[in-house]
Write an enzyme that holds these catalytic residues in place. Structure first.
Site, PDB file in Angstrom:
ATOM      1  CD  GLU A  89      -0.163  11.854   1.929  1.00 30.88           C
ATOM      2  OE1 GLU A  89      -0.328  12.475   2.991  1.00 30.88           O
ATOM      3  OE2 GLU A  89       0.552  10.866   1.829  1.00 30.88           O
ATOM      4  CB  CYS A 336      -0.645   6.305   0.779  1.00 25.97           C
ATOM      5  SG  CYS A 336      -0.774   4.598   1.244  1.00 25.97           S
TER       6      CYS A 336
HETATM    7  N1  SAH Z   1      -6.796   1.877  -1.704  1.00 25.08           N
HETATM    8  C1  SAH Z   1      -5.911   1.430  -2.725  1.00 25.08           C
HETATM    9  C2  SAH Z   1      -4.788   2.394  -3.069  1.00 25.08           C
HETATM   10  C3  SAH Z   1      -4.063   3.107  -1.970  1.00 25.08           C
HETATM   11  S1  SAH Z   1      -2.639   2.522  -1.217  1.00 25.08           S
HETATM   12  C4  SAH Z   1      -5.344   0.066  -2.372  1.00 25.08           C
HETATM   13  O1  SAH Z   1      -5.592  -0.409  -1.294  1.00 25.08           O
HETATM   14  O2  SAH Z   1      -4.684  -0.539  -3.223  1.00 25.08           O
HETATM   15  C5  SAH Z   1      -1.430   2.094  -2.366  1.00 25.08           C
HETATM   16  C6  SAH Z   1      -0.668   0.848  -1.935  1.00 25.08           C
HETATM   17  O3  SAH Z   1       0.162   1.095  -0.785  1.00 25.08           O
HETATM   18  C7  SAH Z   1      -1.577  -0.307  -1.558  1.00 25.08           C
HETATM   19  O4  SAH Z   1      -1.071  -1.484  -2.076  1.00 25.08           O
HETATM   20  C8  SAH Z   1      -1.474  -0.299  -0.052  1.00 25.08           C
HETATM   21  O5  SAH Z   1      -1.853  -1.534   0.484  1.00 25.08           O
HETATM   22  C9  SAH Z   1      -0.018   0.051   0.142  1.00 25.08           C
HETATM   23  N2  SAH Z   1       0.342   0.514   1.470  1.00 25.08           N
HETATM   24  C10 SAH Z   1      -0.400   1.172   2.373  1.00 25.08           C
HETATM   25  N3  SAH Z   1       0.306   1.395   3.496  1.00 25.08           N
HETATM   26  C11 SAH Z   1       1.526   0.885   3.277  1.00 25.08           C
HETATM   27  C12 SAH Z   1       2.718   0.805   4.058  1.00 25.08           C
HETATM   28  N4  SAH Z   1       2.765   1.302   5.280  1.00 25.08           N
HETATM   29  N5  SAH Z   1       3.788   0.194   3.510  1.00 25.08           N
HETATM   30  C13 SAH Z   1       3.745  -0.332   2.262  1.00 25.08           C
HETATM   31  N6  SAH Z   1       2.659  -0.278   1.476  1.00 25.08           N
HETATM   32  C14 SAH Z   1       1.561   0.311   1.995  1.00 25.08           C
END
Ligand code: SAH
Length: 352
Positions: A89, A336
């Protein structure tokens, strides 16, 4: 040899033309089509025999199969189908300065963050550089800018499904293609990469890739707390991660962004803010706060926007640059992995 067309840069295509006994000038033409995400059969100015030969090479495409429009803002969410049927996505966010596309770099993720929907079923496979490029070109074909000299997608964030530094080679290749003048031509300043903190790769990134903005998912002010929600914290402690962030910032001259999702009752108290300010003291950084987007499969809840603002204010008082990120597309599963999971559930393919 690069296995697929969209992962090839100009030099790769030039070598391919030589192999195929084609004139050199064809390379530029083919690359221009690739950079628009156009498959060989539709490469207008390429003779049929060459198109047929190119069609024998895997393409590495990403086709948009579903679009969701947010009713609250202009955010659009896309479901892409890769050539092998896997689904990833992307999200397009509209800002006054341009359009930011958030792309995925893996089908699923194996990092296991407790609050993240992308990782629920583990990692299926890495995306190739070309597939990441195709996520961008697919959006540009769907929403043409109307001006040949302007791109629809002006900014890219690698913040969708997957961990870019766990798919390092493809990510580096993608970043080079995204920034190159004969690629997408997007300034590295307008490209961000978000990592959960794979320390050795943070050290190699400045030499291997354009100097993009590095975002680090921190989400906790100390190791003990971080380990509760992020398994990667068992491999790399904050004693290793923060110096890596400092290294990246010094090497690239860029401010590092720390992402911090505020989880009710977990990491959002005044004491947490104070501890965070001590951790980041003297680091050339900015803290991006976001109330956790609750994921139904996980029993973790976000704080209110008001609490997030208070937390930001406290950090600012402690001389840490911090803002609360605008929440876009909350009505279309903006976080995400959420939309992909829904799609998979609705197809009855929950088990991968
Ligand atoms: N793997 C990478 C990028 C993907 S996620 C990373 O961990 O940074 C992008 C961002 O969204 C990351 O900071 C992740 O921790 C955050 N994220 C994931 N799930 C989330 C949620 N439910 N609420 C808020 N942020 C979230």
């Amino acid at each position: 040899m690069i296995p697929e067309l969209t992962s090839m840069d100009h030099d790769d295509v030039l070598a391919l033309m030589t192999d195929l006994n084609e004139p050199k000038y064809r390379a530029k033409q083919v690359v221009e089509w690739i950079n628009k995400g156009v498959r060989p059969e539709n490469m207008g100015n390429i003779p049929k025999p060459l198109r047929d030969k190119l069609a024998e090479i895997p393409f590495g495409g990403a086709e948009i199969i579903d679009v969701r429009h947010s009713k609250k803002d202009d955010t659009m969410k896309f479901l892409y189908k890769l050539d092998d049927g896997n689904i990833v996505e992307g999200v397009l966010m509209r800002y006054s300065y341009g359009n930011t596309l958030c792309i995925s770099c893996q089908v699923g993720c194996r990092m296991g963050c407790r609050f993240c929907a992308s990782t629920l079923n583990g990692k299926v496979r890495d995306l190739t550089a070309g597939e990441m490029l195709s996520e961008v070109t697919a959006v540009e074909r769907l929403i043409p800018s109307g001006d040949d000299k302007k791109r629809t997608v002006t900014n890219i964030v690698m913040m969708g499904c997957g961990e870019p530094l766990d798919n390092y080679e493809n990510t580096v290749r993608f970043l080079k293609r995204a920034a190159a003048a004969d690629g997408l031509g997007i300034s590295p300043r307008n490209i961000s990469l978000s990592t959960c903190g794979i320390v050795p790769r943070i050290y190699t990134l400045p030499d291997d890739a354009p100097h993009v903005t590095l975002c680090i998912s921190l989400h906790a002010p100390n190791d003990e707390l971080r380990r509760k929600t992020m398994p990667v914290a068992n491999s790399y402690s904050l004693n290793e991660l923060i110096p890596a962030a400092v290294f990246y910032s010094e090497k690239t001259g860029r401010r590092v962004i720390f992402e911090y999702a505020l989880i009710e009752g977990v990491n959002s108290s005044d004491a947490d803010a104070k501890e965070l300010s001590r951790l980041l003291k003297g680091v050339n950084c900015h803290v991006n706060l976001i109330p956790l987007n609750s994921v139904k499969e996980r029993k973790l809840n976000g704080v209110s926007r008001k609490r997030a603002q208070e937390f930001a204010l406290l950090l600012q008082k402690l001389r840490i640059s911090a803002t609360v990120r605008r929440e876009l597309g909350t009505d279309i599963d903006g976080a995400c992995g959420q939309l992909r999971n829904k799609h998979i559930d609705s197809q009855g393919e929950g088990e991968e």
